[in-house]
Scaffold this active site. Structure first.
Site, PDB file in Angstrom:
ATOM      1  N   HIS A   1      23.384   9.670  21.305  1.00  0.00           N
ATOM      2  CA  HIS A   1      22.096   8.429  21.564  1.00  0.00           C
ATOM      3  C   HIS A   1      21.233   8.326  20.309  1.00  0.00           C
ATOM      4  O   HIS A   1      20.029   8.077  20.250  1.00  0.00           O
ATOM      5  CB  HIS A   1      21.233  10.012  21.789  1.00  0.00           C
ATOM      6  CG  HIS A   1      20.788  11.239  21.229  1.00  0.00           C
ATOM      7  ND1 HIS A   1      22.000  12.128  20.222  1.00  0.00           N
ATOM      8  CD2 HIS A   1      20.073  11.352  19.805  1.00  0.00           C
ATOM      9  CE1 HIS A   1      21.547  12.531  19.456  1.00  0.00           C
ATOM     10  NE2 HIS A   1      20.642  11.903  18.555  1.00  0.00           N
ATOM     11  N   ASP A   2      21.628   8.161  19.422  1.00  0.00           N
ATOM     12  CA  ASP A   2      21.908   7.050  18.125  1.00  0.00           C
ATOM     13  C   ASP A   2      22.483   5.663  18.006  1.00  0.00           C
ATOM     14  O   ASP A   2      22.296   4.956  17.407  1.00  0.00           O
ATOM     15  CB  ASP A   2      21.677   7.573  16.569  1.00  0.00           C
ATOM     16  CG  ASP A   2      21.160   8.602  16.871  1.00  0.00           C
ATOM     17  OD1 ASP A   2      19.818   8.877  17.271  1.00  0.00           O
ATOM     18  OD2 ASP A   2      22.132   9.758  16.208  1.00  0.00           O
TER      19      ASP A   2
ATOM     20  N   ASP B   1      22.996  18.867  13.562  1.00  0.00           N
ATOM     21  CA  ASP B   1      22.380  18.174  13.179  1.00  0.00           C
ATOM     22  C   ASP B   1      22.153  17.002  11.487  1.00  0.00           C
ATOM     23  O   ASP B   1      21.901  17.975  10.853  1.00  0.00           O
ATOM     24  CB  ASP B   1      20.928  17.971  13.739  1.00  0.00           C
ATOM     25  CG  ASP B   1      19.981  16.220  13.244  1.00  0.00           C
ATOM     26  OD1 ASP B   1      20.402  15.334  14.365  1.00  0.00           O
ATOM     27  OD2 ASP B   1      18.609  16.164  13.093  1.00  0.00           O
TER      28      ASP B   1
ATOM     29  N   ASP C   1      21.908  21.837  20.145  1.00  0.00           N
ATOM     30  CA  ASP C   1      21.673  21.331  18.353  1.00  0.00           C
ATOM     31  C   ASP C   1      20.449  21.686  17.737  1.00  0.00           C
ATOM     32  O   ASP C   1      19.578  22.259  18.106  1.00  0.00           O
ATOM     33  CB  ASP C   1      20.478  19.790  18.866  1.00  0.00           C
ATOM     34  CG  ASP C   1      21.198  18.751  18.432  1.00  0.00           C
ATOM     35  OD1 ASP C   1      21.556  18.931  17.081  1.00  0.00           O
ATOM     36  OD2 ASP C   1      21.725  17.188  19.222  1.00  0.00           O
TER      37      ASP C   1
ATOM     38  N   GLU D   1      27.587  16.479  13.167  1.00  0.00           N
ATOM     39  CA  GLU D   1      27.033  15.202  12.240  1.00  0.00           C
ATOM     40  C   GLU D   1      27.481  14.771  11.626  1.00  0.00           C
ATOM     41  O   GLU D   1      26.167  15.015  10.669  1.00  0.00           O
ATOM     42  CB  GLU D   1      25.961  15.515  13.299  1.00  0.00           C
ATOM     43  CG  GLU D   1      25.158  13.450  13.558  1.00  0.00           C
ATOM     44  CD  GLU D   1      23.824  13.393  13.102  1.00  0.00           C
ATOM     45  OE1 GLU D   1      23.426  12.008  13.885  1.00  0.00           O
ATOM     46  OE2 GLU D   1      23.274  13.678  12.497  1.00  0.00           O
TER      47      GLU D   1
HETATM   48  C1  GLC Z   1      20.131  12.799  13.807  1.00  0.00           C
HETATM   49  C2  GLC Z   1      19.802  12.829  15.289  1.00  0.00           C
HETATM   50  C3  GLC Z   1      18.724  11.460  14.985  1.00  0.00           C
HETATM   51  C4  GLC Z   1      17.986  12.147  14.349  1.00  0.00           C
HETATM   52  C5  GLC Z   1      18.202  12.646  13.060  1.00  0.00           C
HETATM   53  C6  GLC Z   1      16.939  13.075  12.391  1.00  0.00           C
HETATM   54  O1  GLC Z   1      21.037  11.792  13.360  1.00  0.00           O
HETATM   55  O2  GLC Z   1      20.661  12.468  16.108  1.00  0.00           O
HETATM   56  O3  GLC Z   1      18.979  11.018  16.590  1.00  0.00           O
HETATM   57  O4  GLC Z   1      16.725  10.591  14.752  1.00  0.00           O
HETATM   58  O5  GLC Z   1      18.881  13.374  13.342  1.00  0.00           O
HETATM   59  O6  GLC Z   1      17.199  14.876  12.912  1.00  0.00           O
END
Ligand code: GLC
Ligand code: MG
Length: 535
Positions: A319-320, A195, A99, A258
Site C-alpha cells: 500500500h506504499d 510497521d 499490522d 517492514e
Molecule cells: C509504514 C506504513 C505506511 C505509514 C507509515 C507510518 O511505512 O506502511 O503506510 O504511512 O508506516 O506509520
C-alpha cells in the site's frame, strides 16, 4: 526435507481494509466486507491475509495512527465482527496477520494525552520530549519536532505530528506494547507485520543527522539528511528479539518486519541466531529497474547475503508503492507474477494485483493521503495504489452501495467478474501460478541456481531431489529463441503451451514467461555435462 510451517510455504495477501469490500454503504471497506470475500481468497489459493490497521484511529494516516491498540475502529466494525472474521478465516484454512504499529501512536492515544499533560506525568517519558529540537526530519516533510505549548517542550514524530514516536528505551513502554501483542495472539491471530521496524529506536544522544550528498531536488524533503541517528540503530535488534520471544510464547505464529534498507542491513533483522524477525520484508523487487539484468542482480544479491538457515521472502506490491502493473507496464505484469511465484521462500502480494489493477489517477480535490498533501507534486501520494477493488463492472464496482472513499477508476474491463470466466485472464494466470506453486514444493524450497541473463531473458532453475524446473522470463518486447534442455512446459504467461514438449530450443514471444520441468535430474546428468544447458 524438514516439514515447512504455514508461513514458509504460504502466500501472504495484503488487504488494505478501506478498499477491499464495503458492507455497510459508507464507501469504506470493513471487516464484514472482508468476510464476504473469504471464499474468493480461498479460490485464489493464497494462505494468509495481512490486514492493514483496523484499530480505533483518527485516520490522520489512515489507521497508522493508532488511538487504542486493543480495539476495532467503528469504521471497520466491532470486536465481534473481528472474532467472527478470524474464526471464518481459520475455518477455511486461512491464516490472519495483523499490522502492529509500535514506533508511534496517534496523538489522541490516552498515553500521549497523559504524556503531554504535564512534565511530571508518569507517562511523560513514554514519548520523546526535548527542550530543543535537533535536525531530524519527518518522513512526511518538514521538521520531525513539534512544539507543545502546554509543557514548553518539543516531541519527536517520524511521520505526521499526529503520530508522536514512542520511547522504546522505556521498559514500561516495552511491557505495555508486548502485552498488546499477547492480547491479539490470545485471540488467535497468526502473527504480525511490524510497521517501520527499523525506525523503532533512536540515538540516545539525539545527535544531528549528516547532510545527504546524494539528495536531489524533487526527492522527498526528508532525503536531505542521511537518517544515521534516527533509523537502523544497533539497539533495535534487541527489541526485535524481545518481540520475537513474545510471539514465540504462542505456537506457529510469525513475526514480519517492514524494513526499507539495503540488503546487508536488511539481513541483520533476522537477528542473532535467527532470533529476530522470521521474515524481514524484502522490498528489493519493488525498487529495482525492470530489466533482466537489474532483476538478476537483485536476486543474486539477496541470495548471496541471506544468512545461513534464514528463510527468504519476496514482496511484489504493497500500500506504499506504485502497483506492479503500473511500474512494469501491463504487458510485463504477467512476467512479474511468474517471477514472484517461482522465487524461493515466502511471497507477499497486494490485493488487486491478481486482476492487474493499475494506479488510479486521483484528481486534486479527492486526494486523501497526507504524504501527498504535505509535499504535493513530488508523486509521493499513495492514494493511486489504494483504490477500491473492482469486483464487477457496475458504477461502484460491487465495492460499495455508497460513494467510494477514493475513485474506483476505469474498471469496466478489469474487474473480478469480467476476468473470472475468461480463461486467458490475469486472474486465471494468478490462480494457475499459485496452484502450481502449491503443488510443486520445488518452487518453494528448491535450490535457486543458474541465474543468468541472455538477450532480455532472465532465467533460473529451481532444483531439489525430485525435480528440476527452469524459469524463462522475457523481460523484453521482442520475441527470442532460447536454448533449453529437454522438458515439458508447466506454464506460460500466455496461458497456453501447457504440456508442450521442449527439445533443444524454444521460441518465446514478447513478454512471455515460461516454466519448464526438465527431464533429467541433476544426479542423472553424466559427470562433466552439468550446466551444459544454461551456462
Ligand atoms: C509504514 C506504513 C505506511 C505509514 C507509515 C507510518 O511505512 O506502511 O503506510 O504511512 O508506516 O506509520
Ligand atoms: Mg463500510
Amino acid at each position: 526435507m524438514q516439514e515447512l510451517t504455514w508461513w514458509q510455504h504460504g502466500i501472504i495477501y495484503e488487504i488494505y481494509p478501506r478498499s477491499f469490500q464495503d458492507s455497510d454503504g459508507d464507501g469504506i471497506g470493513d471487516l464484514n466486507g472482508i468476510l464476504q470475500r473469504l471464499d474468493y481468497l480461498v479460490q485464489l489459493g493464497i494462505n494468509a491475509i495481512w490486514i492493514s490497521p483496523i484499530y480505533p484511529s483518527p485516520m490522520a494516516d489512515f489507521g497508522y495512527d493508532v488511538a487504542d491498540y486493543c480495539g476495532i475502529d467503528p469504521i471497520f466494525g466491532t470486536m465481534e465482527d473481528f472474532d467472527r472474521l478470524l474464526a471464518e478465516a481459520h475455518r477455511r484454512g486461512l491464516k490472519m496477520i495483523l499490522d502492529f504499529v509500535p514506533n508511534h501512536t496517534s496523538n489522541q492515544h490516552p498515553w500521549f494525552l497523559e504524556s503531554r499533560s504535564s512534565r511530571e506525568n508518569p507517562k511523560r517519558d513514554w514519548y520523546l520530549w526535548r527542550d530543543k529540537p535537533n535536525n531530524w526530519l519527518s518522513n512526511f516533510g518538514g521538521s520531525g519536532w513539534e512544539w507543545d505549548e502546554t509543557t514548553g517542550q518539543y516531541y519527536y514524530h517520524s511521520f505526521l505530528k499526529q503520530q508522536p514516536d514512542l520511547n522504546w528505551r522505556n521498559p514500561a513502554v516495552q511491557a505495555a506494547m508486548f502485552d498488546v501483542l499477547r492480547f491479539w495472539l490470545r485471540r488467535g491471530v497468526d502473527g504480525f507485520r511490524v510497521d517501520v521496524m527499523w525506525l523503532m529506536i533512536k540515538d540516545d544522544q539525539f545527535r544531528d543527522n549528516p547532510p545527504n550528498p546524494g539528495y536531489r531536488l524533487g526527492q522527498p524533503s526528508s532525503h536531505r539528511l542521511l537518517p544515521m541517528y534516527n533509523s537502523d540503530r544497533p539497539e533495535v535488534h534487541d527489541l526485535v528479539a524481545r518481540m520475537r520471544a513474545v510471539v514465540d510464547e504462542f505456537p506457529q505464529r510469525v513475526l514480519i518486519g517492514e524494513i526499507y534498507l539495503p540488503v546487508e542491513q536488511l539481513m541483520s533483522y533476522y537477528g542473532r541466531d535467527l532470533k529476530g524477525a522470521n521474515l524481514p520484508f524484502n522490498f528489493h523487487l519493488l525498487q529495482c529497474a525492470w530489466t533482466a539484468e537489474a532483476v538478476k542482480q537483485v536476486i543474486s544479491d539477496y541470495h548471496t547475503a541471506l544468512p545461513k538457515g534464514a528463510w527468504p521472502n519476496w514482496v511484489l506490491g504493497n500500500h506504499d508503492n506504485a502497483r506492479i502493473a503500473t511500474r512494469v507496464g501491463t504487458s510485463q505484469a504477467p512476467v512479474a507474477a511468474m517471477l514472484l511465484f517461482t522465487l524461493p521462500g515466502t511471497l507477499t502480494m497486494y490485493y488487486g494485483e491478481e486482476i492487474g489493477m493499475t494506479n488510479v489517477p486521483i484528481p486534486p480535490e479527492r486526494v486523501q493521503d497526507p504524504a501527498e498533501k504535505n509535499e504535493p507534486g513530488l508523486g509521493l501520494g499513495r492514494d493511486p495504489e489504494r483504490t477500491p477493488m473492482p469486483w464487477n463492472g457496475t458504477p461502484s464496482a460491487g465495492f460499495t452501495t455508497g460513494r467510494p472513499w477514493l475513485p474506483i477508476g476505469d474498471h469496466e474491463a478489469i474487474n473480478v467478474a469480467a476476468l473470472e470466466h475468461d480463461p486467458a485472464s490475469m486472474l486465471q494466470l494468478y490462480r494457475n501460478l499459485i496452484n502450481l506453486r502449491r503443488s510443486n514444493l520445488t518452487l518453494v524450497s528448491g535450490a535457486l541456481q543458474s541465474v543468468t541473463v541472455e538477450k532480455n531473458v532472465l532465467s533460473y532453475q529451481r532444483i531439489d531431489d525430485k525435480q528440476r524446473i527452469v524459469v524463462l522470463l522475457n523481460i523484453g518486447s521482442a520475441p527470442e529463441t532460447m536454448t533449453v534442455e529437454r522438458g515439458t512446459v508447466l506454464a506460460s504467461t500466455y496461458l497456453d503451451r501447457v504440456g508442450q514438449e521442449v527439445i533443444g530450443s524454444i521460441d518465446m514471444r514478447a513478454s512471455e514467461g515460461l516454466i519448464i520441468c526438465l527431464k533429467t535430474l541433476i544426479r542423472d546428468v553424466p559427470p562433466g555435462s552439468e550446466g551444459a544447458d544454461m551456462s
